[in-house]
Design a protein around this motif. Structure first.
Motif, PDB file in Angstrom:
ATOM      1  N   ALA A 169      18.529   6.480 -31.253  1.00  0.00           N
ATOM      2  CA  ALA A 169      19.802   6.559 -30.525  1.00  0.00           C
ATOM      3  C   ALA A 169      20.965   6.391 -31.499  1.00  0.00           C
ATOM      4  CB  ALA A 169      19.843   5.489 -29.448  1.00  0.00           C
ATOM      5  N   GLY A 170      20.750   5.540 -32.509  1.00  0.00           N
ATOM      6  CA  GLY A 170      21.793   5.312 -33.512  1.00  0.00           C
ATOM      7  C   GLY A 170      22.081   6.588 -34.293  1.00  0.00           C
ATOM      8  N   LEU A 171      21.001   7.291 -34.672  1.00  0.00           N
ATOM      9  CA  LEU A 171      21.175   8.534 -35.437  1.00  0.00           C
ATOM     10  C   LEU A 171      21.928   9.565 -34.584  1.00  0.00           C
ATOM     11  CD1 LEU A 171      17.680   8.817 -37.176  1.00  0.00           C
ATOM     12  CD2 LEU A 171      19.894   8.410 -38.281  1.00  0.00           C
ATOM     13  N   ALA A 172      21.526   9.633 -33.301  1.00  0.00           N
ATOM     14  CA  ALA A 172      22.167  10.600 -32.407  1.00  0.00           C
ATOM     15  C   ALA A 172      23.638  10.246 -32.223  1.00  0.00           C
ATOM     16  CB  ALA A 172      21.436  10.614 -31.064  1.00  0.00           C
ATOM     17  N   ALA A 173      23.911   8.948 -32.045  1.00  0.00           N
ATOM     18  CA  ALA A 173      25.298   8.524 -31.820  1.00  0.00           C
ATOM     19  C   ALA A 173      26.149   8.802 -33.054  1.00  0.00           C
ATOM     20  CB  ALA A 173      25.334   7.042 -31.471  1.00  0.00           C
ATOM     21  N   ALA A 174      25.546   8.596 -34.229  1.00  0.00           N
ATOM     22  CA  ALA A 174      26.295   8.843 -35.469  1.00  0.00           C
ATOM     23  C   ALA A 174      26.631  10.325 -35.572  1.00  0.00           C
ATOM     24  CB  ALA A 174      25.470   8.393 -36.668  1.00  0.00           C
ATOM     25  N   GLU A 175      25.647  11.159 -35.218  1.00  0.00           N
ATOM     26  CA  GLU A 175      25.861  12.599 -35.305  1.00  0.00           C
ATOM     27  C   GLU A 175      27.002  13.011 -34.371  1.00  0.00           C
ATOM     28  OE1 GLU A 175      22.127  14.595 -35.009  1.00  0.00           O
ATOM     29  OE2 GLU A 175      23.112  16.545 -34.905  1.00  0.00           O
ATOM     30  N   ALA A 176      26.943  12.482 -33.135  1.00  0.00           N
ATOM     31  CA  ALA A 176      27.979  12.815 -32.155  1.00  0.00           C
ATOM     32  C   ALA A 176      29.343  12.351 -32.658  1.00  0.00           C
ATOM     33  CB  ALA A 176      27.649  12.159 -30.820  1.00  0.00           C
ATOM     34  N   ALA A 177      29.379  11.123 -33.218  1.00  0.00           N
ATOM     35  CA  ALA A 177      30.657  10.578 -33.701  1.00  0.00           C
ATOM     36  C   ALA A 177      31.229  11.445 -34.811  1.00  0.00           C
ATOM     37  CB  ALA A 177      30.453   9.149 -34.195  1.00  0.00           C
ATOM     38  N   GLU A 213      30.779  14.592 -35.248  1.00  0.00           N
ATOM     39  CA  GLU A 213      31.318  15.843 -34.695  1.00  0.00           C
ATOM     40  C   GLU A 213      32.657  15.597 -34.012  1.00  0.00           C
ATOM     41  OE1 GLU A 213      28.223  17.292 -32.202  1.00  0.00           O
ATOM     42  OE2 GLU A 213      26.952  17.826 -33.922  1.00  0.00           O
ATOM     43  N   GLU A 214      32.832  14.387 -33.500  1.00  0.00           N
ATOM     44  CA  GLU A 214      34.061  14.098 -32.755  1.00  0.00           C
ATOM     45  C   GLU A 214      35.143  13.468 -33.627  1.00  0.00           C
ATOM     46  OE1 GLU A 214      32.823  11.725 -29.441  1.00  0.00           O
ATOM     47  OE2 GLU A 214      31.287  13.216 -28.923  1.00  0.00           O
ATOM     48  N   GLY A 215      35.012  13.532 -34.893  1.00  0.00           N
ATOM     49  CA  GLY A 215      36.128  13.050 -35.718  1.00  0.00           C
ATOM     50  C   GLY A 215      35.757  12.056 -36.800  1.00  0.00           C
ATOM     51  N   GLY A 216      34.557  11.503 -36.748  1.00  0.00           N
ATOM     52  CA  GLY A 216      34.142  10.650 -37.870  1.00  0.00           C
ATOM     53  C   GLY A 216      33.772   9.227 -37.462  1.00  0.00           C
ATOM     54  N   LEU A 217      33.256   8.484 -38.438  1.00  0.00           N
ATOM     55  CA  LEU A 217      32.733   7.132 -38.227  1.00  0.00           C
ATOM     56  C   LEU A 217      33.064   6.314 -39.472  1.00  0.00           C
ATOM     57  CD1 LEU A 217      30.986   5.752 -36.049  1.00  0.00           C
ATOM     58  CD2 LEU A 217      28.965   6.512 -37.294  1.00  0.00           C
ATOM     59  N   ASP A 218      33.531   5.062 -39.294  1.00  0.00           N
ATOM     60  CA  ASP A 218      33.909   4.262 -40.470  1.00  0.00           C
ATOM     61  C   ASP A 218      32.833   3.271 -40.885  1.00  0.00           C
ATOM     62  OD1 ASP A 218      36.563   5.321 -40.700  1.00  0.00           O
ATOM     63  OD2 ASP A 218      37.022   4.209 -38.858  1.00  0.00           O
ATOM     64  N   LEU A 219      32.089   2.757 -39.909  1.00  0.00           N
ATOM     65  CA  LEU A 219      31.208   1.638 -40.264  1.00  0.00           C
ATOM     66  C   LEU A 219      30.036   1.526 -39.296  1.00  0.00           C
ATOM     67  CD1 LEU A 219      31.318  -0.824 -42.283  1.00  0.00           C
ATOM     68  CD2 LEU A 219      32.228  -2.158 -40.380  1.00  0.00           C
ATOM     69  N   LEU A 220      28.885   1.128 -39.860  1.00  0.00           N
ATOM     70  CA  LEU A 220      27.720   0.815 -39.027  1.00  0.00           C
ATOM     71  C   LEU A 220      27.584  -0.707 -38.988  1.00  0.00           C
ATOM     72  CD1 LEU A 220      24.872   1.541 -37.713  1.00  0.00           C
ATOM     73  CD2 LEU A 220      23.967   1.356 -40.035  1.00  0.00           C
ATOM     74  N   ARG A 248      22.694   8.273 -46.598  1.00  0.00           N
ATOM     75  CA  ARG A 248      22.329   9.536 -47.249  1.00  0.00           C
ATOM     76  C   ARG A 248      23.071  10.717 -46.607  1.00  0.00           C
ATOM     77  NH1 ARG A 248      19.139  13.678 -46.580  1.00  0.00           N
ATOM     78  NH2 ARG A 248      18.403  13.008 -44.531  1.00  0.00           N
ATOM     79  N   ARG A 249      23.077  10.697 -45.243  1.00  0.00           N
ATOM     80  CA  ARG A 249      23.685  11.839 -44.555  1.00  0.00           C
ATOM     81  C   ARG A 249      25.207  11.855 -44.662  1.00  0.00           C
ATOM     82  NH1 ARG A 249      21.079  12.397 -38.569  1.00  0.00           N
ATOM     83  NH2 ARG A 249      18.884  12.378 -39.150  1.00  0.00           N
ATOM     84  N   TYR A 250      25.833  10.687 -44.421  1.00  0.00           N
ATOM     85  CA  TYR A 250      27.303  10.692 -44.288  1.00  0.00           C
ATOM     86  C   TYR A 250      28.005   9.756 -45.269  1.00  0.00           C
ATOM     87  CZ  TYR A 250      25.450  12.228 -39.761  1.00  0.00           C
ATOM     88  OH  TYR A 250      24.726  12.859 -38.784  1.00  0.00           O
TER      89      TYR A 250
END
Ligand code: ADP
Length: 662
Positions: free
Chosen positions: A577-585, A587-594, A614-616
């Motif tokens: 779910a975390g990977l999916a949420a990161a992917e969605a985020a 696409e919707e403008g980015g993510l700063d921190l896990l 690795r991915r982002y």
């Protein structure tokens, strides 16, 4: 004339009646290397050569006319000599005989005599020549040798070690009774044969080691395997010595062999025991880690929720004190859990400190604020502060120093009845070892008996359980505080006037550069400590945070807390779910921190961090109930910027988020 009293009574010899010895013969005897005495047929001394004089210490003149047996200690030897002369006839000569000879100092000399008859000049009378060799040294050396041999034989026979001598070709020469018992081969079976204790296939090896020993290499103290007659292998320890012949040439090798099977079994049992102890200790550490994880998990959402409510206290004005009380108690619970883990770290020598220049008094004031504020505000206790003015920097681990002061102050509060006073004072002490800041925490409480003072620093030690149980605690605080201070090169000491007379604990820490910021002041006051307790408010940069947490209550409370700090939060409950949420985020403008828990239902947060990094190139903070060094290390290796242990205080979470996001 005879001058020695023993020869001077005239009855032993009659010089008037002695016959003369031809001068030539007497000259010849004089230069002889052996003892030579010429006697007449009655045994009277006619001639006493120089060697006799040297060995006996008597001069020829002194013994002239005495009888030979006068020089021999009284006893059977003297008697038989006397008899010989009574019955003297040419047929009795030559007469060989050994006797002791008395010398002037009384030392015995052993002489081997040969008495030969010589016809006297002109006829019938017989002269007797007694030629003697001093065999004392030789005989005593022989006696010594005999005794040594007996001792050696006894040693070999009685030795509990197997004794064996092998010649250079490996043939057994000596085989002791202990060797017979240990290896089952009798002496008769072994002596004269190649050592049967070394199996055929190892013969070459044995011979090679014999050659090396002969060349000077020592086998002493080495372990080897010898074989019993029944084929059983026997572990032995062996000592060797090379035995040399008359020309110093190596002749054979002496082996002393000890059966070390029981020693090896004991060592093996000890090793197994140690392994079991280590395994048990490991299991205990693991249990403590799991236990603390389980205990922390329910605290996390409570602390997060309370912190969020406290932040927004304007919504519940009447509840602020209650919220603070709840937060402090949750933090207290978390602290107890941490103490247990710290103890494990100390016992494994793994307590790490991270030093930075910090102001010791600032930390102290902060701890006073946390521990004493309520009691003082409620009028239950009085507080006397006497801090020296200035900024006293020490190179220390800030949170650990907070822990130390917190322990001392909490104890002071805990063990001081209502109406008592707690004193907090500081001073600078200069010693030969350097400059120290000394912080004294005193109270007027229940005090400590003198004989208990040294023991209160031992883990789990509480002075009087009936009393201390009333106050709670695990008996770990002082042990941990002392260990922490010692890691800083400091000390912790305690004094008390005894039961009912209060206690004083003194912390000493080496001071680095001393910078007095304000040397006009007279010390910090109540206002200073309460004002200085909270760090200054600082605006947080709003961030887009992915929170991955499978514990629903925690996820909800943490999300609420983070949103309260103006961050945008997406929540996921698993790695996928975390990977999916990161992917969605993304696409919707980015993510700063896990911000992620580590134990997740379909994997772990370490893998998630690796993948998102690795991915982002995403940064992250690990939030875990596991807080041992190895857990922290794993987090950092997986790419997390920080590893925070649950339950985490709002302040720490906040500054970690800002630092990590960078
Ligand atoms: P805990 O307080 O959890 O029992 P500590 O290691 O902090 O464990 O203290 C060990 C023991 O030392 C306490 O149980 C108490 O008996 C004694 N002690 C510590 N501080 C004080 C104090 N200020 N006054 C009296 N006794 C104290």
């Amino acid at each position: 004339m005879v001058s020695d009293p023993r020869f001077g009574n005239g009855t032993l010899g009659d010089p008037a009646r002695t016959e003369s010895v031809p001068d030539l013969a007497s000259a010849a005897l004089a230069c002889l290397g052996h003892l030579a005495i010429v006697l007449d047929h009655r045994g009277r001394i006619l001639l006493f050569n120089q060697e006799c004089e040297r060995v006996t210490g008597y001069t020829a003149a002194e013994v002239q006319g005495s009888q030979l047996w006068d020089l021999i200690p009284e006893g059977p030897q003297a008697g038989s000599l006397r008899t010989l002369f009574v019955n003297l006839s040419p047929g009795l000569l030559p007469y060989r005989w050994e006797s002791l000879l008395r010398n002037r100092r009384g030392d015995p000399r052993l002489i081997s005599w040969t008495l030969t008859g010589v016809p006297a000049a002109g006829g019938q009378a017989v002269h007797v020549v007694a030629a003697g060799i001093d065999i004392s040294e030789r005989r005593w050396a022989e006696a010594d040798l005999l005794r040594t041999n007996q001792v050696l034989r006894t040693l070999i026979d009685a030795s509990p070690l197997a004794v064996s001598v092998l010649d250079v070709s490996g043939t057994v020469q000596i085989w002791s009774p202990a060797a017979e018992r240990l290896f089952g081969w009798s002496r008769r079976e072994v002596v004269g044969r190649l050592s049967p204790c070394v199996p055929e296939e190892n013969r070459e090896e044995l011979l090679a080691s014999l050659r090396r020993t002969l060349a000077g290499e020592s086998l002493s103290g080495t372990e080897a395997v010898w074989h019993h007659k029944d084929g059983t292998a026997i572990d032995v320890e062996q000592w060797t010595a090379v035995l040399r012949g008359p020309q110093d040439e190596p002749e054979s090798i002496l082996f002393l062999v000890a059966d070390i099977r029981s020693r090896k079994r004991a060592a093996e049992a000890l090793r197994a025991g140690m392994q079991a102890v280590e395994a048990a200790s490991h299991a205990k550490d693991h249990f403590l880690a799991v236990l603390s994880h389980e205990l922390r998990t329910p605290l996390t959402p409570v602390l997060a929720a309370v912190s969020a409510l406290e932040e927004d206290s304007s919504r519940f004005p009447g509840l602020r004190d209650t919220l603070t009380m709840i937060r402090r108690n949750v933090e207290l619970e978390a602290r107890l859990i941490d103490d247990l883990l710290d103890l494990t770290r100390i016992s494994r020598g793994k307590l790490e400190i991270h030093r930075q220049p910090v102001d010791a008094q600032h930390i102290l004031v902060h701890a006073v604020n946390i521990c004493c504020a309520q009691e003082v505000a409620a009028g239950r206790l009085r507080l006397e502060m006497g801090l020296i003015p200035g900024d006293y920097r020490v190179l220390a681990d800030g949170p650990r120093m907070t822990q130390v002061f917190w322990n001392l102050l909490n104890n002071a509060v805990k063990f001081t009845p209502s109406g008592g006073t707690i004193g907090v004072r500081s001073r600078v002490e200069s010693e030969a070892r350097g400059r120290f800041i000394a912080v004294e925490v005193s109270d007027t409480g229940i005090g400590i008996e003198p004989e208990m003072l040294p023991r209160i620093f031992d883990a789990f030690e509480q002075v009087d359980r009936r009393i201390t149980r009333r106050f709670g605690g695990l008996g770990l605080g002082l042990a941990l505080s002392k260990a922490i201070l010692e890691l800083h090169g400091g000390t912790l000491t305690a004094e008390s006037g005894g039961r009912g007379h209060g206690s004083t604990f003194t912390v000493r820490l080496p001071v680095g550069d001393l910078v007095d910021l304000d040397d006009t002041g007279s010390g910090l006051t109540m206002d200073d400590w309460s004002a200085g307790a909270e760090p200054p408010e600082r605006a947080d940069r709003p961030l887009r945070i992915l929170l991955v947490e499978d514990h629903a209550d925690t996820a909800e409370a943490m999300a609420e807390l983070l949103r309260g700090l103006d961050h945008q939060v997406r929540v996921a409950g698993s790695v996928s779910a975390g990977l999916a949420a990161a992917e969605a985020a993304m696409e919707e403008g980015g993510l700063d921190l896990l911000v992620s828990d580590l134990g997740l239902p379909d994997g772990n947060g370490l893998d998630l961090m690796r993948e998102l990094s690795r991915r982002y190139g995403l940064k992250g903070i690990a939030l875990s109930g596991y807080g041992m060094e190895e857990d922290i290390q794993k987090s950092l290796e997986a790419g997390f910027e920080r590893h925070l242990t649950k339950p985490v205080s709002l302040q720490i979470l906040r500054s970690a988020i800002q630092q990590a996001a960078g």
